[in-house]
Structure formats: C-alpha cells, structure tokens
Design an enzyme around this catalytic site. Sequence first.
Site, PDB file in Angstrom:
ATOM      1  N   CYS A 132     -29.073  60.502  11.483  1.00  0.00           N
ATOM      2  CA  CYS A 132     -30.153  61.466  11.735  1.00  0.00           C
ATOM      3  C   CYS A 132     -29.718  62.867  11.323  1.00  0.00           C
ATOM      4  CB  CYS A 132     -30.491  61.432  13.223  1.00  0.00           C
ATOM      5  SG  CYS A 132     -31.690  62.660  13.737  1.00  0.00           S
ATOM      6  N   CYS A 166     -28.700  66.217  14.805  1.00  0.00           N
ATOM      7  CA  CYS A 166     -27.442  66.677  15.409  1.00  0.00           C
ATOM      8  C   CYS A 166     -26.316  66.530  14.392  1.00  0.00           C
ATOM      9  CB  CYS A 166     -27.093  65.829  16.629  1.00  0.00           C
ATOM     10  SG  CYS A 166     -28.240  65.999  17.996  1.00  0.00           S
ATOM     11  N   CYS A 215     -34.852  60.426  21.499  1.00  0.00           N
ATOM     12  CA  CYS A 215     -33.818  61.387  21.129  1.00  0.00           C
ATOM     13  C   CYS A 215     -33.180  61.957  22.394  1.00  0.00           C
ATOM     14  CB  CYS A 215     -34.485  62.493  20.319  1.00  0.00           C
ATOM     15  SG  CYS A 215     -33.432  63.897  20.031  1.00  0.00           S
ATOM     16  N   GLN A 267     -39.249  79.561  22.338  1.00  0.00           N
ATOM     17  CA  GLN A 267     -37.840  79.177  22.364  1.00  0.00           C
ATOM     18  C   GLN A 267     -37.721  77.732  22.842  1.00  0.00           C
ATOM     19  OE1 GLN A 267     -35.268  80.867  21.344  1.00  0.00           O
ATOM     20  NE2 GLN A 267     -36.031  82.968  21.139  1.00  0.00           N
ATOM     21  N   GLU A 269     -45.160  91.103  15.185  1.00  0.00           N
ATOM     22  CA  GLU A 269     -45.003  89.690  14.849  1.00  0.00           C
ATOM     23  C   GLU A 269     -45.965  89.339  13.714  1.00  0.00           C
ATOM     24  OE1 GLU A 269     -43.377  86.704  15.737  1.00  0.00           O
ATOM     25  OE2 GLU A 269     -44.858  85.770  14.440  1.00  0.00           O
ATOM     26  N   ASP A 276     -35.261  90.159  16.726  1.00  0.00           N
ATOM     27  CA  ASP A 276     -34.966  88.724  16.925  1.00  0.00           C
ATOM     28  C   ASP A 276     -35.534  87.959  15.736  1.00  0.00           C
ATOM     29  OD1 ASP A 276     -34.416  86.207  17.873  1.00  0.00           O
ATOM     30  OD2 ASP A 276     -35.844  86.275  19.531  1.00  0.00           O
ATOM     31  N   CYS A 313     -30.186  84.022  15.403  1.00  0.00           N
ATOM     32  CA  CYS A 313     -29.944  82.570  15.422  1.00  0.00           C
ATOM     33  C   CYS A 313     -29.142  82.164  14.194  1.00  0.00           C
ATOM     34  CB  CYS A 313     -31.256  81.806  15.512  1.00  0.00           C
ATOM     35  SG  CYS A 313     -32.410  82.235  14.215  1.00  0.00           S
TER      36      CYS A 313
HETATM   37  N1  SAH Z   1     -38.620  86.981  19.957  1.00  0.00           N
HETATM   38  C1  SAH Z   1     -39.407  85.784  19.957  1.00  0.00           C
HETATM   39  C2  SAH Z   1     -39.525  85.090  18.598  1.00  0.00           C
HETATM   40  C3  SAH Z   1     -38.277  84.971  17.790  1.00  0.00           C
HETATM   41  S1  SAH Z   1     -38.388  83.857  16.430  1.00  0.00           S
HETATM   42  C4  SAH Z   1     -38.899  84.838  21.009  1.00  0.00           C
HETATM   43  O1  SAH Z   1     -37.810  85.000  21.506  1.00  0.00           O
HETATM   44  O2  SAH Z   1     -39.624  83.920  21.355  1.00  0.00           O
HETATM   45  C5  SAH Z   1     -38.783  84.869  15.091  1.00  0.00           C
HETATM   46  C6  SAH Z   1     -40.220  85.275  15.032  1.00  0.00           C
HETATM   47  O3  SAH Z   1     -40.362  86.102  13.878  1.00  0.00           O
HETATM   48  C7  SAH Z   1     -41.224  84.153  14.848  1.00  0.00           C
HETATM   49  O4  SAH Z   1     -42.211  84.279  15.832  1.00  0.00           O
HETATM   50  C8  SAH Z   1     -41.817  84.390  13.437  1.00  0.00           C
HETATM   51  O5  SAH Z   1     -43.171  84.054  13.341  1.00  0.00           O
HETATM   52  C9  SAH Z   1     -41.623  85.869  13.267  1.00  0.00           C
HETATM   53  N2  SAH Z   1     -41.514  86.401  11.906  1.00  0.00           N
HETATM   54  C10 SAH Z   1     -41.010  85.806  10.809  1.00  0.00           C
HETATM   55  N3  SAH Z   1     -40.975  86.668   9.783  1.00  0.00           N
HETATM   56  C11 SAH Z   1     -41.496  87.845  10.234  1.00  0.00           C
HETATM   57  C12 SAH Z   1     -41.703  89.123   9.637  1.00  0.00           C
HETATM   58  N4  SAH Z   1     -41.395  89.354   8.382  1.00  0.00           N
HETATM   59  N5  SAH Z   1     -42.219  90.107  10.400  1.00  0.00           N
HETATM   60  C13 SAH Z   1     -42.514  89.870  11.716  1.00  0.00           C
HETATM   61  N6  SAH Z   1     -42.338  88.683  12.319  1.00  0.00           N
HETATM   62  C14 SAH Z   1     -41.825  87.675  11.600  1.00  0.00           C
END
Ligand code: SAH
Length: 459
Positions: free
Chosen positions: A78, A81, A160, A283, A333, A387, A414
């Site tokens: 798979c 993991c 899973c 998340q 976002e 983020d 991440c």
């Molecule tokens: N902070 C949030 C989401 C983090 S994931 C949390 O903790 O839940 C990253 C996010 O960035 C996603 O929601 C994705 O849709 C958004 N994203 C991706 N590219 C982007 C961009 N260029 N500008 C703004 N948001 C973006």
Amino acid sequence: MYKKDDNVTLAITDLGTDGEGIGKVDGYTVFVKDAIVGDTVEAKIIKAKKNYAYGRLISVIKPSPDRVQPKCPVARACGGCNLQHMDYRAQLRFKEQLVRGNLEHIGGITEYEFFPIIGMDNPYNYRNKAQYPVGKNRSGDTVIGFYAGRTHSIIPNTDCCIGAPQNAGILAIIKKYLDKNKVEPYHEETHTGLVRHILIRTGFATGQIMVCLVINGSKLPNESELIDALSGFAGMTSIMLNENCQRTNVILGDKVRTLWGKSYIEDYIGDILFRISPLSFFQINPSQTRILYEKALEFAALTGNETVWDMYCGIGTISLFLARHAKQVYGVEIVWQAIDDARQNAALNNITNVQFFVGKAEEVVPKVYGEADRGSNMANPDVIVVDPPRKGCDEALLATIAAMSPQRVIYVSCDSATLARDLKYLTAKGYQVAKVQPVDQFGHSVHVECVVLLSKVQK
Ligand code: SAH
C-alpha cells in the site's frame, strides 16, 4: 557499478525523505524501499544509474533493532504508510532528524531552540478521513482499497489500521449495494464506469460520520437502496454525492448533492466546534492538531490586544483558536467553500473578531496591504501565522509578510523542506528562527508537522 537484476547485500545506514533505506556496496549508493537503518538486506537492482541505483528488498538478512512486524497485512504494497515496519519511537527520531537536517542543509539554520517531537499516544486509528479508490481486479470483481505507491493499481483494503475502525463496516454496506446493483467502478484509462472514490469522514469528538461517493456522473442507480442501508449505521449524519466527470487525478469534483441527512458533519478541536463539508480541508488528526495549535498559541504569546493574520486558514481552525486571545484576526484561504465554513464556524462559536478573505494568499494579502491605511492595525499586525500546503509559501506572500513587519511569525508546516526554504527567505528579511516544535500528526508516514516561531530581530 552494478546493473539491473543484480543481487546485492548491503547494510542500511540512512533513510531518505520518502522513508526508503539507503546503503552502499563498494561505494555505490543503493536506495531500498522497505528497508530501515540497521538492517542488512539483500536487494535486487531494479534501476541502475551511474552513481546510484534503486533496489527492491528481497530479504532482510539481519533486522535492525528498530524493525517491527507491521500491524497492517498490506503495509508494504500500500502506498499509504511507508514506515509501519519501523518502531514508532524510531519513526519519531527519524522525523526529528529530518526536520533538523532540512533546516540546516536547505535553510542554513542551526541556531534555535529545538523541542523534542510530540508523538501520539496511540499511533493507530487516528485518521478522521479516508478516500478509497474503487476499481476492478483481474477477475472483474469490484475492489475497494488504496493505491499502491506511485501507481494507480488498487490494493484491496477496507480495514486500514490508521483509519477509523468503523470504515470497514460502512464499506461493506457500500460494496454490497454496488454488487447488487451492478454499479460499474470507474475505469481511468477508458474514462468509463461510475464510482470513482468513497470518502468517509468521522468527527472523533462528536461521533458524526459523513460518507461521500465520488462518481463520474450525477446519479447512482437505486439511490434510495444505498441510503436505506447506510443511514441506519451508528453515527451516520451525512450521505453525499460528489460529481467528478473530469479525466483527472484530482479526487473530488466541485459539485456536491446531499443524498441524506446534513450536508456537513461537526467536530471539535479543543473547545471550538467546526462544521466540515466534503470539499473543505480539515486536519486529519484532531487530537494532535490540538497540541499543534496550542503550541502555535503559546508561540503567538497573545494578550488580547493583538492583530493577527492567519494565512491559508482553511475553515478557520487556527483563526478561531487564536481569536479568543487576540483583538482581531484576519484569515485568507483560496477555497471559497472553506471560507463559507470558516464564517459559519465563527458564528457557531460566537466569535466576532475575525474577518475572512477568499483568494490566493499571495494575491489577496499584497492587495489588502497595498490598499490599507499605512497606520492601520490591519497593515501592522503583531503576529502572522502561515499554514501552507506542502509546496510552502509563495515568495510574493513572504515579501508582504516582511513588509508588514510583525513582531512574530508562526510558521505551521507539513513539509520541512519547503519550510526550510521559506525560513531562509524570512531570516534574510530580518527574522530569526527562535523555536521549532515538531508534532507527529501522521504516524507511519514520513510526513511531519512543525510549528516554528520566528521573531523580528531588534535593530
Ligand atoms: N490552517 C488550516 C488549513 C491548512 S491546509 C487548518 O489548520 O486547518 C492549507 C490550506 O491552504 C488549505 O485549506 C488550502 O485550500 C489552502 N491554500 C492552498 N493554496 C493557497 C493559496 N495560494 N492561498 C491561500 N490558501 C491556499
């Protein structure tokens, strides 16, 4: 120099970024998937280059002290993991080294306070979301499972061990319905057939479950039969249909229809309630996420008077987490459905000091900043949180962050390679990396989440 199909014996001395073992024979580097540091293995060369080769693990001659029997019977095949054959504590050590190595080698960053990675109490059944591709095996039977690494052949697996335990029961119901109604799985090469993926989301704190079938069309045969069978499942809250008629690797299309129940589920992170629709990012490991956000909150050192920007805010998770401790929070976002959720989530939790913007952070933030009054709080935030997805931040955004000149930047990442690249940029613009805290959100995978505090260097 070795060639294809040669068998080699080697000691694994390092792990690559995808969790593959790395060792040397006569000075020649060989990458061996499924081997770990401390193993001596026999491998067959499958691809030979001038300075290195890829080998397939044939046998483990001497196992590493960190080697364990994977819990999942299909862990090796798979693509989900990559590290289940490694003791969880060893996985955590590997992730710490990965972060520190990337910060040093990509970012040139060596001086900062490093906090040991925070691991999970139980690194199983932690994922609240699973997306199962549906296809056919060689005998023409419908199979549900996961893609094998790097390919789109489906490894059947409905149980899973990192996912929610009830997924197996839900998938059994769907499988029965598909078989009985002779619903064709989607076939990628010919772009025919109907069912592409099954998405299941679970609110661990609320027990609410969403099932969303992704189909190459707009309707399932005998929809009511599926609804009757699924709606009685304990916790079932939302049964959705997602239309994806494109020839694409992207799992979800943008049209959704509610078949039964609500169009969303709810879950908590800490004491904040979130509404989650099929298209929004949430998340995947809420209990570790809570730990991560608490660290972000601690690093933000809010007293209640601060203006905060939360870039890449998704459904407003971090924004709302921080809003209770700040004067004003602005979130940005790209996905408008996520911002719809973010606004509803703010209302749901009676949080009024947040404002959300839809668009690319690298476009929206420079524009808002350019138009804002220079002396305004909006243009002069105290704290900026980012983020981003794995590819990291766009440079246009980083340039605007530097121009806004907050006291503190909190980088939630991440992917420690793009994190290191972006930290290098910010450190050249007058910031210093003060603290780094990895938090393991994705046990058995090579992914590692980090929260980093950058502070403005006082002139
Ligand atoms: N902070 C949030 C989401 C983090 S994931 C949390 O903790 O839940 C990253 C996010 O960035 C996603 O929601 C994705 O849709 C958004 N994203 C991706 N590219 C982007 C961009 N260029 N500008 C703004 N948001 C973006």
